[in-house]
Design a protein around this motif. Structure first.
Motif, mmCIF file in Angstrom:
data_model
loop_
_atom_site.group_PDB
_atom_site.id
_atom_site.type_symbol
_atom_site.label_atom_id
_atom_site.label_comp_id
_atom_site.label_asym_id
_atom_site.label_seq_id
_atom_site.Cartn_x
_atom_site.Cartn_y
_atom_site.Cartn_z
ATOM 1 N N ALA A 1 25.006 -5.033 -38.217
ATOM 2 C CA ALA A 1 25.195 -5.953 -37.102
ATOM 3 C C ALA A 1 25.513 -5.229 -35.797
ATOM 4 O O ALA A 1 25.124 -5.672 -34.729
ATOM 5 N N ASN A 2 26.208 -4.101 -35.863
ATOM 6 C CA ASN A 2 26.636 -3.473 -34.617
ATOM 7 C C ASN A 2 25.999 -2.108 -34.356
ATOM 8 O O ASN A 2 26.279 -1.500 -33.342
ATOM 9 N N LEU A 3 25.165 -1.612 -35.242
ATOM 10 C CA LEU A 3 24.563 -0.299 -35.032
ATOM 11 C C LEU A 3 23.190 -0.271 -35.684
ATOM 12 O O LEU A 3 23.058 -0.482 -36.875
ATOM 13 N N SER A 4 22.193 -0.020 -34.872
ATOM 14 C CA SER A 4 20.842 0.034 -35.435
ATOM 15 C C SER A 4 20.565 1.427 -35.990
ATOM 16 O O SER A 4 21.262 2.390 -35.695
ATOM 17 N N ALA A 5 19.513 1.514 -36.778
ATOM 18 C CA ALA A 5 19.166 2.797 -37.402
ATOM 19 C C ALA A 5 18.713 3.821 -36.375
ATOM 20 O O ALA A 5 18.826 5.022 -36.591
ATOM 21 N N TRP A 6 18.219 3.370 -35.233
ATOM 22 C CA TRP A 6 17.752 4.304 -34.206
ATOM 23 C C TRP A 6 18.893 4.951 -33.446
ATOM 24 O O TRP A 6 18.740 6.021 -32.867
ATOM 25 N N GLU A 7 20.060 4.331 -33.445
ATOM 26 C CA GLU A 7 21.205 4.872 -32.716
ATOM 27 C C GLU A 7 21.997 5.895 -33.525
ATOM 28 O O GLU A 7 22.771 6.659 -32.973
ATOM 29 N N VAL A 8 21.820 5.904 -34.839
ATOM 30 C CA VAL A 8 22.617 6.788 -35.699
ATOM 31 C C VAL A 8 22.404 8.271 -35.389
ATOM 32 O O VAL A 8 23.375 9.006 -35.222
ATOM 33 N N PRO A 9 21.154 8.778 -35.265
ATOM 34 C CA PRO A 9 21.009 10.221 -34.977
ATOM 35 C C PRO A 9 21.644 10.638 -33.658
ATOM 36 O O PRO A 9 22.275 11.697 -33.575
ATOM 37 N N ARG A 10 21.519 9.802 -32.632
ATOM 38 C CA ARG A 10 22.121 10.144 -31.339
ATOM 39 C C ARG A 10 23.644 10.188 -31.453
ATOM 40 O O ARG A 10 24.297 11.093 -30.927
ATOM 41 N N LEU A 11 24.228 9.227 -32.156
ATOM 42 C CA LEU A 11 25.678 9.218 -32.330
ATOM 43 C C LEU A 11 26.150 10.398 -33.177
ATOM 44 O O LEU A 11 27.206 10.969 -32.919
ATOM 45 N N LEU A 12 25.374 10.777 -34.171
ATOM 46 C CA LEU A 12 25.743 11.936 -34.985
ATOM 47 C C LEU A 12 25.749 13.214 -34.154
ATOM 48 O O LEU A 12 26.676 14.028 -34.246
ATOM 49 N N VAL A 13 24.738 13.393 -33.332
ATOM 50 C CA VAL A 13 24.674 14.586 -32.483
ATOM 51 C C VAL A 13 25.829 14.593 -31.499
ATOM 52 O O VAL A 13 26.493 15.619 -31.295
ATOM 53 N N ASP A 14 26.127 13.452 -30.884
ATOM 54 C CA ASP A 14 27.245 13.373 -29.942
ATOM 55 C C ASP A 14 28.573 13.683 -30.632
ATOM 56 O O ASP A 14 29.419 14.392 -30.085
ATOM 57 N N CYS A 15 28.735 13.169 -31.838
ATOM 58 C CA CYS A 15 29.977 13.387 -32.571
ATOM 59 C C CYS A 15 30.155 14.858 -32.941
ATOM 60 O O CYS A 15 31.235 15.419 -32.791
ATOM 61 N N VAL A 16 29.096 15.500 -33.404
ATOM 62 C CA VAL A 16 29.183 16.914 -33.771
ATOM 63 C C VAL A 16 29.443 17.769 -32.539
ATOM 64 O O VAL A 16 30.254 18.702 -32.560
ATOM 65 N N LEU A 17 28.792 17.449 -31.430
ATOM 66 C CA LEU A 17 29.006 18.215 -30.198
ATOM 67 C C LEU A 17 30.431 18.065 -29.706
ATOM 68 O O LEU A 17 31.050 19.025 -29.229
ATOM 69 N N GLU A 18 31.009 16.871 -29.816
ATOM 70 C CA GLU A 18 32.396 16.684 -29.412
ATOM 71 C C GLU A 18 33.343 17.452 -30.329
ATOM 72 O O GLU A 18 34.320 18.026 -29.872
ATOM 73 N N THR A 19 33.044 17.480 -31.618
ATOM 74 C CA THR A 19 33.895 18.215 -32.563
ATOM 75 C C THR A 19 33.850 19.707 -32.265
ATOM 76 O O THR A 19 34.885 20.376 -32.252
ATOM 77 N N VAL A 20 32.673 20.249 -32.008
ATOM 78 C CA VAL A 20 32.542 21.670 -31.716
ATOM 79 C C VAL A 20 33.166 21.992 -30.361
ATOM 80 O O VAL A 20 33.781 23.039 -30.181
ATOM 81 N N GLU A 21 33.048 21.090 -29.398
ATOM 82 C CA GLU A 21 33.593 21.326 -28.068
ATOM 83 C C GLU A 21 35.105 21.428 -28.079
ATOM 84 O O GLU A 21 35.700 22.219 -27.352
ATOM 85 N N VAL A 22 35.748 20.656 -28.939
ATOM 86 C CA VAL A 22 37.215 20.700 -29.030
ATOM 87 C C VAL A 22 37.675 22.069 -29.519
ATOM 88 O O VAL A 22 38.655 22.622 -29.039
ATOM 89 N N TRP A 23 36.945 22.650 -30.483
ATOM 90 C CA TRP A 23 37.344 23.946 -31.040
ATOM 91 C C TRP A 23 36.730 25.067 -30.272
ATOM 92 O O TRP A 23 37.083 26.174 -30.323
#
Length: 123
Positions: free
Chosen positions: A101-123
């Protein structure tokens, strides 16, 4: 009874830093893996790590024999391993908490990349 034998009888067990670092990494990774399923897992992990810190501090200062000399290389390697182990947690949380209902399948790869980049940026 010689002095060395007497010292060995009354000396405490040795303090093993690699075992303690492995215990902390185990606690943090376990709490982060279960965080998507149990919202209180991060809090329980923080409490567990703080209790382990105080228990190790009391053991080291009052009961343990003189520890080996360690440099910061072991701790830096442990932190790097922790970052490597925690990098997939954010994408895993996104996939586990995703609802159609709140997240389409097309948005998942972009969110995954953003999340990994934020995790790496913190460290």
């Amino acid at each position: 009874l010689t002095q060395d034998e007497f010292n060995q009888l009354h000396a405490g067990p040795p303090f093993s830093l690699p075992f303690r670092v492995a215990s902390v990494v185990n606690m943090v990774v376990s709490s982060m893996v279960f965080a998507p399923l149990l919202p209180c897992a991060a809090f329980c992990g923080a409490v567990g790590v703080s209790l382990m810190f105080w228990a190790d501090k009391i053991f080291l200062l009052h009961f343990a024999s003189a520890p080996h000399w360690y440099n910061e290389v072991l701790v830096r390697r442990g932190v790097k391993a922790l970052v490597i182990l925690l990098a997939p947690v954010c994408p895993l949380m996104l996939l586990m908490l995703r609802t159609p209902a709140n997240l389409s399948a097309w948005e998942v790869p972009r969110l995954l990349v953003d999340c990994v980049l934020e995790t790496v940026e913190v460290w």
